[in-house]
Design an enzyme around this catalytic site. Structure first.
Site, PDB file in Angstrom:
ATOM      1  N   THR A   2       0.835  -1.200   0.000  1.00  0.00           N
ATOM      2  CA  THR A   2       0.000   0.000   0.000  1.00  0.00           C
ATOM      3  C   THR A   2       0.872   1.253   0.000  1.00  0.00           C
ATOM      4  OG1 THR A   2      -1.915   1.013   1.066  1.00  0.00           O
ATOM      5  CG2 THR A   2      -0.380  -0.060   2.540  1.00  0.00           C
ATOM      6  N   ASN A   7      -4.130  16.953 -10.979  1.00  0.00           N
ATOM      7  CA  ASN A   7      -3.237  16.733  -9.845  1.00  0.00           C
ATOM      8  C   ASN A   7      -2.711  18.046  -9.302  1.00  0.00           C
ATOM      9  OD1 ASN A   7      -1.885  14.915  -8.104  1.00  0.00           O
ATOM     10  ND2 ASN A   7       0.039  15.272  -9.200  1.00  0.00           N
ATOM     11  N   THR A  14       0.297  18.677  -8.446  1.00  0.00           N
ATOM     12  CA  THR A  14       1.460  18.957  -9.299  1.00  0.00           C
ATOM     13  C   THR A  14       1.036  18.661 -10.735  1.00  0.00           C
ATOM     14  OG1 THR A  14       2.832  18.193  -7.462  1.00  0.00           O
ATOM     15  CG2 THR A  14       3.932  18.478  -9.600  1.00  0.00           C
ATOM     16  N   LYS A  62       3.940   1.327  -3.751  1.00  0.00           N
ATOM     17  CA  LYS A  62       3.578   0.525  -4.932  1.00  0.00           C
ATOM     18  C   LYS A  62       4.591   0.668  -6.073  1.00  0.00           C
ATOM     19  CE  LYS A  62      -1.223   0.642  -3.574  1.00  0.00           C
ATOM     20  NZ  LYS A  62      -2.612   0.904  -3.879  1.00  0.00           N
ATOM     21  N   GLY A 113      -0.642   9.698  -8.549  1.00  0.00           N
ATOM     22  CA  GLY A 113       0.383   8.863  -7.915  1.00  0.00           C
ATOM     23  C   GLY A 113       0.137   7.389  -8.186  1.00  0.00           C
TER      24      GLY A 113
HETATM   25  P1  ATR Z   1      -0.488   6.751  -3.656  1.00  0.00           P
HETATM   26  O1  ATR Z   1       0.229   5.457  -3.780  1.00  0.00           O
HETATM   27  O2  ATR Z   1      -1.537   6.780  -2.586  1.00  0.00           O
HETATM   28  O3  ATR Z   1      -1.022   7.253  -4.956  1.00  0.00           O
HETATM   29  P2  ATR Z   1       1.527   8.721  -4.007  1.00  0.00           P
HETATM   30  O4  ATR Z   1       2.093   8.000  -5.160  1.00  0.00           O
HETATM   31  O5  ATR Z   1       2.450   9.350  -2.998  1.00  0.00           O
HETATM   32  O6  ATR Z   1       0.600   7.794  -3.137  1.00  0.00           O
HETATM   33  O7  ATR Z   1       0.540   9.836  -4.612  1.00  0.00           O
HETATM   34  C1  ATR Z   1      -0.224  10.682  -3.799  1.00  0.00           C
HETATM   35  C2  ATR Z   1      -1.103  11.558  -4.687  1.00  0.00           C
HETATM   36  O8  ATR Z   1      -1.943  12.355  -3.865  1.00  0.00           O
HETATM   37  C3  ATR Z   1      -0.338  12.530  -5.561  1.00  0.00           C
HETATM   38  O9  ATR Z   1      -1.049  12.726  -6.757  1.00  0.00           O
HETATM   39  C4  ATR Z   1      -0.325  13.799  -4.701  1.00  0.00           C
HETATM   40  O10 ATR Z   1      -0.168  14.993  -5.439  1.00  0.00           O
HETATM   41  P3  ATR Z   1       1.313  15.525  -5.827  1.00  0.00           P
HETATM   42  O11 ATR Z   1       1.719  14.747  -7.043  1.00  0.00           O
HETATM   43  O12 ATR Z   1       1.119  16.963  -6.084  1.00  0.00           O
HETATM   44  O13 ATR Z   1       2.167  15.232  -4.629  1.00  0.00           O
HETATM   45  C5  ATR Z   1      -1.722  13.733  -4.147  1.00  0.00           C
HETATM   46  N1  ATR Z   1      -1.858  14.502  -2.894  1.00  0.00           N
HETATM   47  C6  ATR Z   1      -1.338  14.198  -1.701  1.00  0.00           C
HETATM   48  N2  ATR Z   1      -1.715  15.107  -0.777  1.00  0.00           N
HETATM   49  C7  ATR Z   1      -2.498  16.011  -1.418  1.00  0.00           C
HETATM   50  C8  ATR Z   1      -3.215  17.186  -1.026  1.00  0.00           C
HETATM   51  N3  ATR Z   1      -3.170  17.621   0.229  1.00  0.00           N
HETATM   52  N4  ATR Z   1      -3.924  17.844  -1.965  1.00  0.00           N
HETATM   53  C9  ATR Z   1      -3.975  17.414  -3.231  1.00  0.00           C
HETATM   54  N5  ATR Z   1      -3.324  16.302  -3.671  1.00  0.00           N
HETATM   55  C10 ATR Z   1      -2.599  15.609  -2.781  1.00  0.00           C
END
Ligand code: ATR
Length: 287
Positions: free
Chosen positions: A76, A166, A168, A80, A144
């Site tokens: 998780t 996203n 970013t 991944k 992500g």
């Molecule tokens: P996962 O395996 O859960 O997808 P990850 O690969 O770390 O974990 O990806 C997290 C995703 O949630 C990313 O798209 C992240 O956006 P960024 O690419 O800008 O980091 C998004 N994310 C995490 N916290 C966020 C927040 N507070 N608001 C908006 N997007 C968020």
């Protein structure tokens, strides 16, 4: 001599096969409970644990688990992508290859195999809720590992278009570009304020809920859409907000979690559990 046969010859019960969910955090994971119920239902002799991966320790933790006799892992957040790299090209199933993310690892006689059962889990749960996604216009929030995991299965289910939004924007644009190179799908990527159009299905795949952060988005984007949060329980902040705003319906990712677990269980044990009683029990307990 295999340990189980040796134990039987000595008159002792064989040790159960060991499985675990790895990630950070894992304390909240319902996977041990789900797999314990599947094992009971299908009379499989196994134990299933939670294993926290300290930052930068994926390889050491996973290799330690398998060296001590572990048979399989669920992977998780945020591991991944690490799991994808660790398994390596040769051991990946087609969905994991396309997703570039692995949520299930199996130890086999031939080596390690990596799978992605998240997308199958999501599509089965949408079917369970009678949401037809064939020809659907889909908005996915996040870019992500969780999002990469579900997109191949959404494409296979015949969605019409996909917008990946996203925080970013560049990550979303890159992912959209990768998808359009692979398939003939109308796919765009960008930031949330750039989202334009009407959607039939809006899926939250960000991890914002884990840190209890709210997503800033206009309610008009979801009013006519079915909403789905890959998070479940109290962390599914998007679902809790969306159900007050949409005219269609909204659900959290509990059903997907159960369905993806069932597929992982099948990968490991060759037996397909019945998800209906587990859905009923866990939904009841979540109330
Ligand atoms: P996962 O395996 O859960 O997808 P990850 O690969 O770390 O974990 O990806 C997290 C995703 O949630 C990313 O798209 C992240 O956006 P960024 O690419 O800008 O980091 C998004 N994310 C995490 N916290 C966020 C927040 N507070 N608001 C908006 N997007 C968020």
């Amino acid at each position: 001599m295999p340990e189980a046969r040796q134990a039987l010859q000595q008159g002792a019960a064989p040790a159960p096969d060991r499985y675990a969910v790895v990630g950070n955090p894992v304390a909240h994971s319902l996977s041990p409970e789900i797999h314990a119920r599947f094992a009971e239902q299908t009379s499989q002799h196994l134990v299933y644990e939670r294993l926290l991966i300290p930052a930068g320790q994926f390889k050491a933790t996973v290799e330690g688990f398998f060296a001590s006799g572990g048979k399989g892992l669920n992977v998780t957040v945020p591991c991944k992508g690490d799991a994808f790299t660790w398994v390596g090209e040769e051991g990946l199933d087609p969905l994991a290859k396309r997703a570039r993310a692995v949520n299930t690892i199996a130890k086999t006689a031939m080596g390690f195999t990596g799978h992605n059962t998240d997308g199958i889990g999501l599509v089965r749960d949408l079917q369970w809720h009678c949401v037809n996604i064939s020809n659907a216009r889909v908005l996915v929030l996040g870019a992500g590992g969780a999002v990469r995991g579900i997109i191949p299965a959404l494409m296979d289910a015949g969605i019409k278009s996909l917008f990946i939004a996203n925080r970013t924007a560049s990550t979303a644009r890159q992912l959209a570009e990768d998808i359009t190179q692979e398939a003939d799908l109308n796919c765009e990527g960008g930031s949330l304020p750039e989202v334009d159009g009407q959607f039939d299905l809006v899926i939250n795949g960000t991890s914002a809920g884990l840190s209890e952060q709210a997503l800033e988005m206009p309610a008009s984007l979801i009013r006519d859409a079915w909403c789905y949060d890959l998070m479940y329980g109290p962390k599914a902040a998007f679902h809790h907000w969306a159900k007050t705003q949409t005219q269609r319906g909204s659900c959290d990712g509990l059903g997907m979690l159960i369905e993806q677990a069932a597929e992982a269980f099948f990968v490991w044990r060759g037996v397909r559990p019945d998800t209906a009683p587990v859905r009923a029990q866990l939904t009841q307990e979540a109330r």
